[in-house]
Design a protein around this motif. Sequence first.
Motif, PDB file in Angstrom:
ATOM      1  N   THR A  69     -16.980   0.110 -12.640  1.00 58.75           N
ATOM      2  CA  THR A  69     -15.815   0.358 -11.988  1.00 58.75           C
ATOM      3  C   THR A  69     -15.267  -1.105 -11.103  1.00 58.75           C
ATOM      4  OG1 THR A  69     -16.252   2.580 -11.329  1.00 58.75           O
ATOM      5  CG2 THR A  69     -14.972   1.320  -9.762  1.00 58.75           C
ATOM      6  N   THR A  90      -7.243  -0.716  -2.521  1.00 58.19           N
ATOM      7  CA  THR A  90      -8.368  -0.868  -3.228  1.00 58.19           C
ATOM      8  C   THR A  90      -8.954   0.979  -3.716  1.00 58.19           C
ATOM      9  OG1 THR A  90      -9.377  -2.554  -2.209  1.00 58.19           O
ATOM     10  CG2 THR A  90     -11.012  -1.241  -3.415  1.00 58.19           C
ATOM     11  N   GLU A  91      -8.904   1.733  -2.505  1.00 58.25           N
ATOM     12  CA  GLU A  91      -9.062   3.143  -2.758  1.00 58.25           C
ATOM     13  C   GLU A  91      -7.916   3.744  -4.036  1.00 58.25           C
ATOM     14  OE1 GLU A  91      -8.819   5.136   0.830  1.00 58.25           O
ATOM     15  OE2 GLU A  91     -10.318   4.185   1.515  1.00 58.25           O
ATOM     16  N   SER A  92      -6.787   3.231  -3.969  1.00 54.24           N
ATOM     17  CA  SER A  92      -5.767   3.522  -4.712  1.00 54.24           C
ATOM     18  C   SER A  92      -6.144   3.383  -6.107  1.00 54.24           C
ATOM     19  CB  SER A  92      -4.253   3.199  -4.439  1.00 54.24           C
ATOM     20  OG  SER A  92      -3.951   3.616  -3.364  1.00 54.24           O
ATOM     21  N   ASP A 139       0.846  -1.277   0.051  1.00 54.22           N
ATOM     22  CA  ASP A 139      -0.063  -0.113  -0.122  1.00 54.22           C
ATOM     23  C   ASP A 139       0.848   1.255  -0.243  1.00 54.22           C
ATOM     24  OD1 ASP A 139      -2.329   1.729   0.377  1.00 54.22           O
ATOM     25  OD2 ASP A 139      -1.667   1.796   2.686  1.00 54.22           O
ATOM     26  N   ARG A 196     -10.926   5.993 -11.772  1.00 54.56           N
ATOM     27  CA  ARG A 196     -12.042   7.069 -12.103  1.00 54.56           C
ATOM     28  C   ARG A 196     -10.952   8.229 -12.571  1.00 54.56           C
ATOM     29  NH1 ARG A 196     -13.657   7.367  -5.929  1.00 54.56           N
ATOM     30  NH2 ARG A 196     -15.631   5.896  -6.189  1.00 54.56           N
ATOM     31  N   ILE A 254      -9.172   2.413  -7.355  1.00 60.51           N
ATOM     32  CA  ILE A 254     -10.303   3.038  -7.709  1.00 60.51           C
ATOM     33  C   ILE A 254     -10.158   4.433  -7.946  1.00 60.51           C
ATOM     34  CG2 ILE A 254     -12.414   4.281  -6.984  1.00 60.51           C
ATOM     35  CD1 ILE A 254     -12.862   1.713  -5.025  1.00 60.51           C
ATOM     36  N   ALA A 255      -9.129   4.839  -7.519  1.00 64.07           N
ATOM     37  CA  ALA A 255      -8.677   6.517  -7.796  1.00 64.07           C
ATOM     38  C   ALA A 255      -7.930   6.344  -9.416  1.00 64.07           C
ATOM     39  CB  ALA A 255      -7.423   7.061  -7.063  1.00 64.07           C
ATOM     40  N   ARG A 259       0.959   3.758  -3.111  1.00 65.06           N
ATOM     41  CA  ARG A 259       0.286   5.079  -2.966  1.00 65.06           C
ATOM     42  C   ARG A 259       1.438   6.271  -3.126  1.00 65.06           C
ATOM     43  NH1 ARG A 259      -4.591   5.619   0.003  1.00 65.06           N
ATOM     44  NH2 ARG A 259      -3.814   7.243   1.121  1.00 65.06           N
ATOM     45  N   ALA A 266      -8.159  -1.786   2.219  1.00 64.92           N
ATOM     46  CA  ALA A 266      -8.932  -0.671   1.861  1.00 64.92           C
ATOM     47  C   ALA A 266      -8.346   0.261   0.997  1.00 64.92           C
ATOM     48  CB  ALA A 266      -9.676  -0.254   2.968  1.00 64.92           C
ATOM     49  N   ARG A 267      -6.973   0.850   1.770  1.00 63.88           N
ATOM     50  CA  ARG A 267      -6.514   1.953   0.992  1.00 63.88           C
ATOM     51  C   ARG A 267      -5.832   1.378  -0.449  1.00 63.88           C
ATOM     52  NH1 ARG A 267      -3.986   2.620   6.396  1.00 63.88           N
ATOM     53  NH2 ARG A 267      -2.125   1.317   5.544  1.00 63.88           N
TER      54      ARG A 267
END
Length: 190
Positions: free
Chosen positions: A140, A123-125, A66, A131, A127-128, A70, A120-121
Amino acid sequence: MPRAGLTKAEVIRVGAELADHMGYDGLAMAPLAQRLGVKTPSLYKHVASLADLQHGIAVLALTELDRVTRDAMHGLSGQPALDAFVRAFRDYVLAHPGRYTATVGTSAIGPEDPLVEPGARMTESLIAVVRGYGIPEADTLHALRALRAMIHGFAGLQAARGFQWAGDPEDSFAWMLHFLDSGLREQAKS
């Protein structure tokens, strides 16, 4: 008697190093105890079982992965973010194949599991990244799964020396990055 100063974090860190060196499937308590300079029963004062050690290695690896992904994609979007994320991910897997393997298929034991936050982080990365291409919300999840499969597959095969035929895998990696970028751009249009 446990070695003075030995902690659960140290046992997990050395276990991760051992998994990288021997392969995740070769991870066992006896070689870990030998590397730490303790008797095998002493390890159980720090980890409950081999499964507990493996889970700790998965947490360590996902936290490290992560951080590197990131950091690599910080401030980027679109193709540069995709490129940075995928390269950082692949480089981590190549440098730490054993500990990365610990993350594959590992599930959080509950909402307080330390695996939840870095997962979760990550996955957020991703997703970013998706997007940044303007992928429709309805697509998505599909984009995330496709990216994960391609990134994991390429990195895992390369780490296992699975590309034995002629040609430089780096050329194929660059081709894959272009393919991912083109596919995401095209999907965003639909």
